[in-house]
Design a protein around this motif. Structure first.
Motif, PDB file in Angstrom:
ATOM      1  N   THR A 243      -3.227  -8.700  -2.884  1.00  0.00           N
ATOM      2  CA  THR A 243      -3.597 -10.033  -2.433  1.00  0.00           C
ATOM      3  C   THR A 243      -3.554 -10.950  -3.636  1.00  0.00           C
ATOM      4  O   THR A 243      -4.325 -10.776  -4.581  1.00  0.00           O
ATOM      5  N   CYS A 254      -6.661  -9.536 -13.120  1.00  0.00           N
ATOM      6  CA  CYS A 254      -6.266  -8.409 -12.282  1.00  0.00           C
ATOM      7  C   CYS A 254      -7.529  -7.599 -11.976  1.00  0.00           C
ATOM      8  O   CYS A 254      -8.124  -7.010 -12.885  1.00  0.00           O
ATOM      9  N   VAL A 255      -7.926  -7.625 -10.723  1.00  0.00           N
ATOM     10  CA  VAL A 255      -9.242  -7.120 -10.345  1.00  0.00           C
ATOM     11  C   VAL A 255      -9.115  -6.257  -9.096  1.00  0.00           C
ATOM     12  O   VAL A 255      -8.174  -6.421  -8.320  1.00  0.00           O
ATOM     13  N   ASN A 256     -10.041  -5.304  -8.909  1.00  0.00           N
ATOM     14  CA  ASN A 256     -10.025  -4.557  -7.652  1.00  0.00           C
ATOM     15  C   ASN A 256     -11.179  -4.999  -6.768  1.00  0.00           C
ATOM     16  O   ASN A 256     -12.334  -4.959  -7.167  1.00  0.00           O
ATOM     17  N   GLY A 257     -10.840  -5.442  -5.579  1.00  0.00           N
ATOM     18  CA  GLY A 257     -11.840  -5.915  -4.629  1.00  0.00           C
ATOM     19  C   GLY A 257     -11.914  -7.433  -4.649  1.00  0.00           C
ATOM     20  O   GLY A 257     -11.922  -8.054  -5.714  1.00  0.00           O
ATOM     21  N   ALA A 258     -11.944  -8.030  -3.438  1.00  0.00           N
ATOM     22  CA  ALA A 258     -11.950  -9.490  -3.332  1.00  0.00           C
ATOM     23  C   ALA A 258     -13.239 -10.074  -3.908  1.00  0.00           C
ATOM     24  O   ALA A 258     -13.216 -11.108  -4.579  1.00  0.00           O
ATOM     25  N   ALA A 261     -13.139  -9.989  -7.584  1.00  0.00           N
ATOM     26  CA  ALA A 261     -12.146 -10.967  -8.045  1.00  0.00           C
ATOM     27  C   ALA A 261     -12.744 -12.370  -8.036  1.00  0.00           C
ATOM     28  O   ALA A 261     -12.539 -13.152  -8.973  1.00  0.00           O
ATOM     29  N   PHE A 278      -5.753 -15.547  -8.441  1.00  0.00           N
ATOM     30  CA  PHE A 278      -6.642 -14.583  -7.794  1.00  0.00           C
ATOM     31  C   PHE A 278      -5.755 -13.379  -7.541  1.00  0.00           C
ATOM     32  O   PHE A 278      -4.665 -13.526  -6.998  1.00  0.00           O
ATOM     33  N   ASP A 280      -6.171  -9.307  -6.178  1.00  0.00           N
ATOM     34  CA  ASP A 280      -6.957  -8.143  -5.775  1.00  0.00           C
ATOM     35  C   ASP A 280      -5.983  -6.987  -5.580  1.00  0.00           C
ATOM     36  O   ASP A 280      -5.126  -7.039  -4.697  1.00  0.00           O
ATOM     37  N   GLY A 282      -6.743  -4.145  -4.588  1.00  0.00           N
ATOM     38  CA  GLY A 282      -7.168  -3.344  -3.440  1.00  0.00           C
ATOM     39  C   GLY A 282      -7.922  -2.098  -3.830  1.00  0.00           C
ATOM     40  O   GLY A 282      -8.144  -1.819  -5.012  1.00  0.00           O
ATOM     41  N   SER A 285      -5.936   1.957  -5.569  1.00  0.00           N
ATOM     42  CA  SER A 285      -4.827   1.465  -6.384  1.00  0.00           C
ATOM     43  C   SER A 285      -4.079   2.624  -7.038  1.00  0.00           C
ATOM     44  O   SER A 285      -4.642   3.363  -7.827  1.00  0.00           O
ATOM     45  N   THR A 315     -11.171   3.196  -6.135  1.00  0.00           N
ATOM     46  CA  THR A 315     -10.184   2.965  -7.195  1.00  0.00           C
ATOM     47  C   THR A 315     -10.544   3.832  -8.396  1.00  0.00           C
ATOM     48  O   THR A 315     -11.683   3.802  -8.863  1.00  0.00           O
TER      49      THR A 315
END
Ligand code: GDP
Ligand code: MN
Length: 379
Positions: A243, A254-258, A261, A278, A280, A282, A285, A315
């Motif tokens: 996303t 670069c992040v995991n999870g909305a 993020a 933004f 995500d 997910g 990963s 993740t």
């Protein structure tokens, strides 16, 4: 997902709305042939996912087929708001007596579709809202019943004085509402809805934005996606299951999870930076997703520092670490990277990163502060 005008007008037509004839051309010769077929004057219109085409020179009136060809030559290949025009719509010129605005939007605040109409059409509705809000009428629709006839008439009377035109506009609004629901839209608008000197009411422009979450159950609408005219980074991200939303700042995130993020972007701003995006990656990963994420972030010339913020649950931190090592092994990073990892397989991840010459942090504040500082130093 945005639809092109020619796609949106086909949906309006299918719902029964009067739309002038028209056809799409990808070359000046095709545009000329279409104009010849219609005979008389035509309008040549850029098909791009951007509003305000008229102002940008993407809508041009031609008196004959030769002039249509000349306009198409100029419009095809031009860029409007960063998007290249690949196709033009050629329509017979309509005589305009008045221009109004009619739109349906999904209103988050009232949690329902809202009909919005204005007799001051043709121009940006945002401009009308800002300067003369009294010229806009809004009406919330109960999705259980749809737009009822008397409501549509009330809106019609806000636009026109003549009863036949009020009736025509009311019918068009109900058809527009149906088209909006059938397409799974978050927006459907006609701007301008015109009256002609002989009193007919016609939709001269059409815009539909489809809620991406509605596409799985609407294969016919999903097939209308034109990836060639979308932002390449967003296409690449979607195809990789990421996303991604492009923003204008310099800290590539670069992040995991909305949720994380969002929190990361908040913290970037809190420490005086601006997020470049933004993103995500997910829940589950795999390293390949991280590789694509890094490719997308580093392709943006505005990015001056990259920030990884990973909270390992489903993740695995080692997957992310492997992705970072793979991606940076393929292409060397031109900007500094700050990595924060904590959670599942954190120790393993740190080992993988250190072996490749990276260091990792576990504290989020510290990592964000450092990324903002590095981005600021480069600017
Ligand atoms: P937009 O600028 O992207 O919203 O493109 P539109 O299709 O709405 O066209 C912009 C403006 O061009 C309209 O508001 C009209 O004033 C004018 N225009 C478009 N089509 C015609 C036409 O057939 N005849 C005339 N006279 N004007 C047109
Ligand atoms: Mn318009």
């Amino acid at each position: 997902m945005n639809l092109h005008e020619y796609q949106a007008r086909a949906l309006l037509q299918a719902a029964g709305i009067p739309v002038p004839d028209g056809d799409v051309a990808a070359t000046p010769a095709e545009a000329e042939a279409i104009a010849k077929r219609f005979g008389g004057g035509v309008v040549v219109k850029a098909q791009v996912h951007a509003g305000g085409r008229g102002k940008a020179g993407g809508v041009k009136l031609a008196k004959d087929a030769a002039e249509a060809r000349a306009h198409a030559e100029k419009i095809l290949g031009m860029t409007i708001k960063g998007l290249t025009v690949e196709k033009v719509l050629v329509v017979p010129t309509a005589d305009i007596a008045s221009e109004s605005y009619v739109g349906v939007i999904l209103d988050r605040a009232s949690q329902r579709p809202v009909l919005m109409v204005s007799p001051a059409g043709g121009i940006d509705i945002e401009e009308v809202a800002a300067t003369t809000p009294g010229k806009i009428m809004k009406l919330g629709v109960d999705p259980r019943f749809g737009l009822l006839p008397h409501q549509a008439m009330q809106l019609g009377f806000f636009l026109y004085d003549e009863l036949p035109q009020v009736r025509a506009a009311a019918a068009i609004m109900r058809q527009l509402y149906d088209a909006f629901v059938r397409a799974g839209g978050s927006l459907a608008e006609i701007n301008p809805l015109i009256t002609t000197p002989d009193g007919a009411v016609l939709a001269l422009d059409a815009k539909i934005v489809v809620d991406d979450n509605e596409l799985d159950r609407r294969p016919g609408i999903a097939a209308l996606r034109d990836t060639a005219s979308e932002n390449p980074a967003e296409v690449k991200a979607r195809e990789a299951g990421l996303t991604f939303i492009k923003l204008d700042g310099s800290v590539g995130c670069c992040v995991n999870g909305a949720g994380l993020a969002m929190a990361t972007m908040d913290l970037v701003k809190y420490y005086g930076g601006e997020p470049a995006n933004f993103l995500d990656i997910g829940g589950s990963s795999n390293p390949e997703k991280v590789v694509v994420a890094l490719e997308i972030i580093t392709a943006d010339p505005r990015v001056k520092a990259i920030l990884f913020n990973i909270f390992g649950g489903i993740t695995r931190c080692d997957d992310v670490a492997n992705g970072i090592v793979t991606a940076t092994g393929r292409t060397k990073l031109a900007v500094p990277i700050v990595i924060r990892l904590t959670g599942t397989n954190e120790e393993l991840a740190v080992k993988i990163l250190e072996r490749a010459g990276f260091s990792a942090l576990t504290d989020m504040d510290e990592a964000v502060k450092r990324a903002v500082e590095l981005a600021g130093r480069a600017a």
